[in-house]
Scaffold this active site. Structure first.
Site, PDB file in Angstrom:
ATOM      1  N   ASP A 102      -1.243 -65.427-100.376  1.00 22.58           N
ATOM      2  CA  ASP A 102      -2.622 -65.864-100.129  1.00 22.58           C
ATOM      3  C   ASP A 102      -3.359 -64.889 -99.211  1.00 22.58           C
ATOM      4  OD1 ASP A 102      -4.950 -67.270 -99.901  1.00 22.58           O
ATOM      5  OD2 ASP A 102      -4.140 -68.849 -98.621  1.00 22.58           O
ATOM      6  N   ASP A 145      -9.389 -63.023-102.867  1.00 25.46           N
ATOM      7  CA  ASP A 145      -8.517 -64.117-102.436  1.00 25.46           C
ATOM      8  C   ASP A 145      -7.415 -64.380-103.450  1.00 25.46           C
ATOM      9  OD1 ASP A 145      -7.346 -66.408-101.518  1.00 25.46           O
ATOM     10  OD2 ASP A 145      -9.156 -67.640-101.563  1.00 25.46           O
TER      11      ASP A 145
END
Ligand SMILES: *[C@@H]1O[C@H](CO)[C@@H](O)[C@H](O)[C@H]1NC(C)=O
Length: 421
Positions: free
Chosen positions: A81, A282
């Protein structure tokens, strides 16, 4: 799942406390950590580490790595992440929301607990919090994600065995979270990983910690394959010396997100008139999210373009917001790519820097054989005016996040094979 750290809130508590109360947050002066940072800048940086990646955009929705933690080490699969900077694993303490069997949980030892005067604890927390009352108090964390999920737990330091590019095996002690209370957002099932590898731009990011002890540069990159899998690296040894286009990270240095822009949206070689987009890279988001204006423009242009082509609305396919069906079920995006034009994000703050989104970078073919748009309306999931480049649009590219030079770069790449070291 979209995981964008909105804030990290420190909570005091005890690890075996099941019903925890919120006490004033522990905090020690930020300057302590700043001191650690300054002292270590003079270190030379040795090397890099590389890890094979598992996962895919569809049907799984995430990419993960297997990392070893502890002594003796155990393996944990962690969701990669770059939208948050804090790493945590499911904790073998009375745990709410742990999805793994007990023998796959991380068991904290008393001497691995970080206390609240540790600079790492301060680095976790926003400035302006009261100092910790008792230096022996443990350091707790809470991380909230943009999809309303969260993890709460205690901060631990333990060994991370790594094999480096230069051939050395090391096991530095790094700080991370042992999460004993996870909440998952209603619309998503809990992830099947043991935790999250937070690689956002922040002091608690594992790569930033490796830099502070002189092991790698604060550079990381991933190559996510459209056929599933890929690789992830820390340090700059795997960054190709040519072929990468770079654009400055424009977010505030204290912002954990990697954002760049302004960008202009181009469809099939023609400007859409949508400009000034700030894009957040992201890897914790499976799909790409545009703000309402960019989303509407994209949907309108694609729909207009599909006029007269053998694709019909498939509203019965609930896989994503917009799906189309053909006369026969499709097997892969390859079957439909000729019906869709490429999208391009053109970064106007750097010359000739474009992020090319071929149909493979914004479409999926579902298990029902329909093709769906992998660009979603961020406004509908509470992202406001933010735009997120998710996994789908980073597939088959090497994406490099360089926190030393504060720039993001990418290049088309074959992600199916690990580069030689
Ligand atoms: C490899 O790099 C690490 C981290 O900088 C360093 O500690 C180690 O001595 C290096 N090993 C070799 C063989 O150069």
């Amino acid at each position: 799942m979209t995981k964008t750290t909105q804030r990290m809130k420190a909570l005091m508590g005890f690890i075996f406390l099941v019903l925890f109360a919120t006490f004033p947050a522990c905090f020690s002066q930020d300057s302590q950590f700043a001191h650690v940072l300054t002292k270590s800048t003079s270190n030379r940086f040795g090397s890099s580490a590389i890890f094979p990646v598992q996962g895919n955009v569809y049907p799984l929705g995430y990419y993960s790595v297997h990392l070893k933690i502890g002594n003796p080490p155990k393996v944990y699969d962690l969701d990669i992440d770059t939208g948050s900077d804090f790493t945590w694993v499911q904790c073998d303490a009375p745990c709410t929301g742990c999805t793994k069997p007990r023998d796959l949980l991380y068991k904290p030892k008393q001497n691995n607990l970080v206390n609240c005067v540790d600079p790492v604890c301060a680095a976790m927390h926003l400035p302006g919090k009261p100092k910790c009352k008792d230096p022996k108090e443990q350091c707790d964390y809470q991380v909230n994600y943009a999809d309303q999920g969260s993890s709460l737990g205690v901060i631990i330091k333990d060994n991370f065995p790594l094999r480096l590019f230069n051939g050395s095996n090391i096991a530095p002690r790094l700080a991370f979270g042992c999460g004993y209370n996870q909440k998952y957002s209603g619309s998503h099932s809990p992830p099947s990983t043991a935790g999250v590898l937070g690689l956002g731009n922040g002091k608690v990011n594992i790569v930033s910690q490796l830099r502070n002890i002189g092991i790698t540069k604060n550079v990381l990159g991933h190559c996510l394959s459209g056929r599933g899998g890929g690789f992830l690296f820390f340090g700059d040894d795997y960054v190709p010396s040519s072929g990468i286009v770079w654009t400055p990270i424009t977010s505030n240095p204290t912002d954990k997100h990697y954002s760049s822009g302004p960008a202009e949206l181009v469809f099939g070689g023609t400007s859409t008139g949508v400009k000034g987009l700030t894009m957040i890279f992201d890897s914790g988001s499976s799909y790409t999210y545009f703000n309402s204006q960019a989303y509407q423009a994209t949907v309108n242009l694609i729909k207009k373009d599909l006029n007269g082509k053998p694709l019909k609305d498939a509203a019965e396919d609930k896989s994503l917001s917009i799906c189309w069906k053909g006369k026969k079920p499709f097997k892969s995006v390859g079957d439909v790519k000729n019906y869709f034009k490429p999208l391009v994000l053109s970064f106007t703050n750097a010359k000739n820097v474009q992020l090319q989104l071929s149909p493979e970078a914004y479409l999926i073919v579902t298990r029902h054989g329909n093709v769906c748009l992998g660009i979603l309306n961020g406004h509908e999931v509470g992202l406001g005016n933010l735009n997120l480049i998710g996994d789908i649009s980073m597939q088959d590219k090497m994406v490099v996040y360089d926190n030393e030079k504060r720039q993001i770069g990418w290049a088309p790449a074959n992600c199916d094979r690990l580069p030689k070291s």
